[in-house]
Scaffold this motif. Structure first.
Motif, PDB file in Angstrom:
ATOM      1  N   UNK A  87      50.260 -22.704 -30.294  1.00  0.00           N
ATOM      2  CA  UNK A  87      49.376 -23.840 -30.595  1.00  0.00           C
ATOM      3  C   UNK A  87      50.116 -25.028 -31.194  1.00  0.00           C
ATOM      4  N   UNK A  88      51.397 -25.180 -30.859  1.00  0.00           N
ATOM      5  CA  UNK A  88      52.144 -26.367 -31.283  1.00  0.00           C
ATOM      6  C   UNK A  88      51.957 -27.457 -30.231  1.00  0.00           C
ATOM      7  N   UNK A  89      52.037 -28.711 -30.656  1.00  0.00           N
ATOM      8  CA  UNK A  89      51.817 -29.814 -29.721  1.00  0.00           C
ATOM      9  C   UNK A  89      53.123 -30.416 -29.227  1.00  0.00           C
ATOM     10  N   UNK A  90      54.214 -30.220 -29.965  1.00  0.00           N
ATOM     11  CA  UNK A  90      55.508 -30.710 -29.511  1.00  0.00           C
ATOM     12  C   UNK A  90      56.620 -29.911 -30.171  1.00  0.00           C
ATOM     13  N   UNK A  91      57.772 -29.854 -29.508  1.00  0.00           N
ATOM     14  CA  UNK A  91      58.913 -29.074 -29.992  1.00  0.00           C
ATOM     15  C   UNK A  91      60.164 -29.942 -29.897  1.00  0.00           C
ATOM     16  N   UNK A  92      60.847 -30.124 -31.020  1.00  0.00           N
ATOM     17  CA  UNK A  92      62.117 -30.847 -31.053  1.00  0.00           C
ATOM     18  C   UNK A  92      63.245 -29.816 -31.067  1.00  0.00           C
ATOM     19  N   UNK A  93      64.203 -29.949 -30.165  1.00  0.00           N
ATOM     20  CA  UNK A  93      65.253 -28.950 -29.972  1.00  0.00           C
ATOM     21  C   UNK A  93      66.614 -29.554 -30.281  1.00  0.00           C
ATOM     22  N   UNK A  94      67.389 -28.822 -31.077  1.00  0.00           N
ATOM     23  CA  UNK A  94      68.784 -29.167 -31.331  1.00  0.00           C
ATOM     24  C   UNK A  94      69.662 -28.118 -30.671  1.00  0.00           C
ATOM     25  N   UNK A  95      70.674 -28.562 -29.935  1.00  0.00           N
ATOM     26  CA  UNK A  95      71.581 -27.646 -29.243  1.00  0.00           C
ATOM     27  C   UNK A  95      73.019 -28.105 -29.436  1.00  0.00           C
ATOM     28  N   UNK A  96      73.934 -27.163 -29.538  1.00  0.00           N
ATOM     29  CA  UNK A  96      75.348 -27.487 -29.654  1.00  0.00           C
ATOM     30  C   UNK A  96      75.733 -27.882 -31.065  1.00  0.00           C
ATOM     31  N   UNK A  97      76.783 -27.305 -31.562  1.00  0.00           N
ATOM     32  CA  UNK A  97      77.244 -27.632 -32.912  1.00  0.00           C
ATOM     33  C   UNK A  97      76.604 -26.737 -33.947  1.00  0.00           C
ATOM     34  N   UNK A  98      77.269 -26.597 -35.057  1.00  0.00           N
ATOM     35  CA  UNK A  98      76.782 -25.698 -36.094  1.00  0.00           C
ATOM     36  C   UNK A  98      75.968 -26.404 -37.170  1.00  0.00           C
ATOM     37  N   UNK A 104      74.915 -31.557 -30.704  1.00  0.00           N
ATOM     38  CA  UNK A 104      75.420 -32.230 -29.519  1.00  0.00           C
ATOM     39  C   UNK A 104      74.272 -32.796 -28.688  1.00  0.00           C
ATOM     40  N   UNK A 105      73.136 -32.074 -28.720  1.00  0.00           N
ATOM     41  CA  UNK A 105      71.953 -32.509 -27.982  1.00  0.00           C
ATOM     42  C   UNK A 105      70.739 -32.469 -28.896  1.00  0.00           C
ATOM     43  N   UNK A 106      69.887 -33.472 -28.779  1.00  0.00           N
ATOM     44  CA  UNK A 106      68.636 -33.536 -29.535  1.00  0.00           C
ATOM     45  C   UNK A 106      67.570 -34.070 -28.583  1.00  0.00           C
ATOM     46  N   UNK A 107      66.575 -33.239 -28.269  1.00  0.00           N
ATOM     47  CA  UNK A 107      65.560 -33.671 -27.312  1.00  0.00           C
ATOM     48  C   UNK A 107      64.233 -32.990 -27.634  1.00  0.00           C
ATOM     49  N   UNK A 108      63.192 -33.418 -26.935  1.00  0.00           N
ATOM     50  CA  UNK A 108      61.836 -32.959 -27.220  1.00  0.00           C
ATOM     51  C   UNK A 108      61.175 -32.437 -25.956  1.00  0.00           C
ATOM     52  N   UNK A 109      60.300 -31.445 -26.137  1.00  0.00           N
ATOM     53  CA  UNK A 109      59.518 -30.923 -25.016  1.00  0.00           C
ATOM     54  C   UNK A 109      58.139 -30.522 -25.523  1.00  0.00           C
TER      55      UNK A 109
END
Length: 323
Positions: A87-98, A104-109
Motif C-alpha cells: 500500500x505504498x504510493x511511491x518507492x525511491x531506490x538507491x543503487x550502487x555504492x555503500x 551511483x543511481x537514484x530513481x523512483x518507481x
C-alpha cells in the motif's frame, strides 16, 4: 529466555509506541528496547562488496516514509519483502555504492507486485512476505551495480542449519539505535525450521517457505529495523553467491536478544516470479561444477563479545517510518 517470551515482528519501523502483549505478532516498529547503539554487531561494507544491495524509501498514502532493503535480481527488477511495499504510493531506490548519500543511481518507481497470498490490508507478520519491484528503467551493470542469483527451486526447502550465511543492510545497528550512513553486513548461522519454530513457541509464521538464521559468533549479531527486504546469502555449490532469504521478521524482544531472525525463501516462488516478470530466475545446481570458495578474509573488526544477542527487527528509523 523462554520460548514463551519470544514475539515475532516484521522488520519494519513505524512510530507506534505501544508494546505488544505476549504472543502477539506485530511490525518491528513496535519493538522497543533500551541499549547502546552498536545490521547488529556487523561490519561496514567495502565499496563494491555487495553490488546487488538496494536501499528503498517508500511513501505511504498518509505521507509517512518507510525504509527497507532490497536486491537487484535483473536489470529491470528488484526483490524485497511484501510488507515493505504494501500500500505504498511511491518507492525511491538507491543503487550502487555503500554510502546512502553517494549512490551511483537514484530513481523512483510506483510499480510493485506482492505475492497474492500476502494480505496487504493486514498489519501483522504473515507468510509469503515477498514481492518484486519494477524499476521502469534498465540498469547498466558495472562494478558497483550487479544482480544476485536467486535460490534454485531444487533447493527451496534445503536445510541450512549451521551453514554460514551473510546478510546486509542500512538498518539500525541496535534496537532503537541509529541507522548507519554506510552499508553494514554480518555473518549469521542457518537455523533449522524446527529449532526456529520452537524458539518462537511453535509460531505458525515459521512455515516451509521460511528460513531462519541466528548469530554467527557473537550473540548480538542479527538484522534490525530498516533491514527488511534485504538479502540472506549463501556461497552455493559452485562457489558463487545465491540469495536464499528475504529479510522478514525478528523477535519482539529486540534486534540483539539471541532469537533467530526470519527470512522468506525465494526458491518456492519461482513459478510466481516468472508469471509476474516474464523471466525465469531458476537454475539447476546439479549442472554446476562444485568449487571451494576462497577462504574469507580476516574480519577487519571484531564484534563486541559478551553482548547479549536479542534478535530484533531489521528496520532503521531516520525520522521516518521504516519497514
Amino acid at each position: 529466555m523462554t520460548a514463551g517470551r519470544a514475539l515475532v515482528f516484521v522488520l519494519a519501523l513505524s512510530w507506534a509506541n505501544a508494546l505488544p502483549t505476549p504472543g502477539e505478532l506485530d511490525f518491528v516498529e513496535n519493538v522497543r528496547d533500551v541499549g547502546m547503539p552498536r545490521i547488529v554487531s556487523g561490519w561496514e561494507a567495502e565499496e563494491g562488496q555487495i553490488p546487488y544491495q538496494l536501499s528503498l524509501r517508500m511513501v505511504a498514502k498518509n505521507g509517512a516514509v518507510f525504509s527497507c532493503g532490497a536486491t537487484i535480481i535483473h536489470s529491470e527488477w528488484g526483490l524485497t519483502a511484501a510488507h515493505c511495499t504494501a500500500e505504498r504510493v511511491t518507492i525511491v531506490i538507491r543503487a550502487g555504492g555503500r554510502a546512502l548519500s553517494r549512490p551511483q543511481l537514484l530513481f523512483e518507481t510506483t510499480d510493485y507486485y506482492n505475492h497474492p497470498e500476502y494480505d496487504e490490508s493486514l498489519t501483522i507478520v504473515q507468510p509469503h512476505d515477498i514481492g518484486v519491484i519494477k524499476f521502469n528503467r534498465v540498469l547498466e551493470f558495472n562494478d558497483l551495480v550487479q544482480p544476485i542469483r536467486l535460490q534454485a527451486s531444487a533447493d527451496k526447502y534445503k536445510n541450512y542449519d549451521m551453514i554460514r550465511l551473510q546478510t546486509s543492510g542500512w538498518g539500525r545497528t541496535w534496537t532503537n539505535g541509529v541507522g548507519p550512513e554506510v552499508l553494514n553486513w554480518v555473518y549469521l548461522l542457518g537455523t533449522s525450521n524446527a529449532r526456529c519454530r520452537a524458539a518462537f513457541g511453535g509460531s505458525p509464521i515459521v512455515v516451509d517457505s521460511t528460513i531462519c538464521a541466528s548469530n554467527y559468533n557473537v550473540t548480538s549479531q542479527s538484522t534490525c529495523q530498516g533491514d527488511s527486504g534485504g538479502p540472506l546469502v549463501v556461497i552455493d555449490v559452485d562457489g558463487l553467491p545465491s540469495e536464499v532469504g528475504v529479510t522478514s521478521f525478528v523477535s519482539g524482544t529486540g534486534c540483539h536478544t539471541g532469537f533467530p531472525a526470519g527470512f522468506i525463501r525465494p526458491g518456492p516462488y519461482h513459478e510466481w516470479l516468472t508469471e509476474v516478470t516474464g523471466i525465469d530466475f531458476d537454475w539447476d545446481p546439479s549442472s554446476t561444477t562444485p568449487t571451494s570458495p576462497s577462504p574469507p578474509e580476516e574480519d577487519s573488526e571484531e564484534s563486541e563479545e559478551g553482548e547479549e544477542d536479542t534478535s530484533s527487527s531489521s528496520s532503521s528509523e531516520e525520522g521516518e517510518e521504516d519497514d
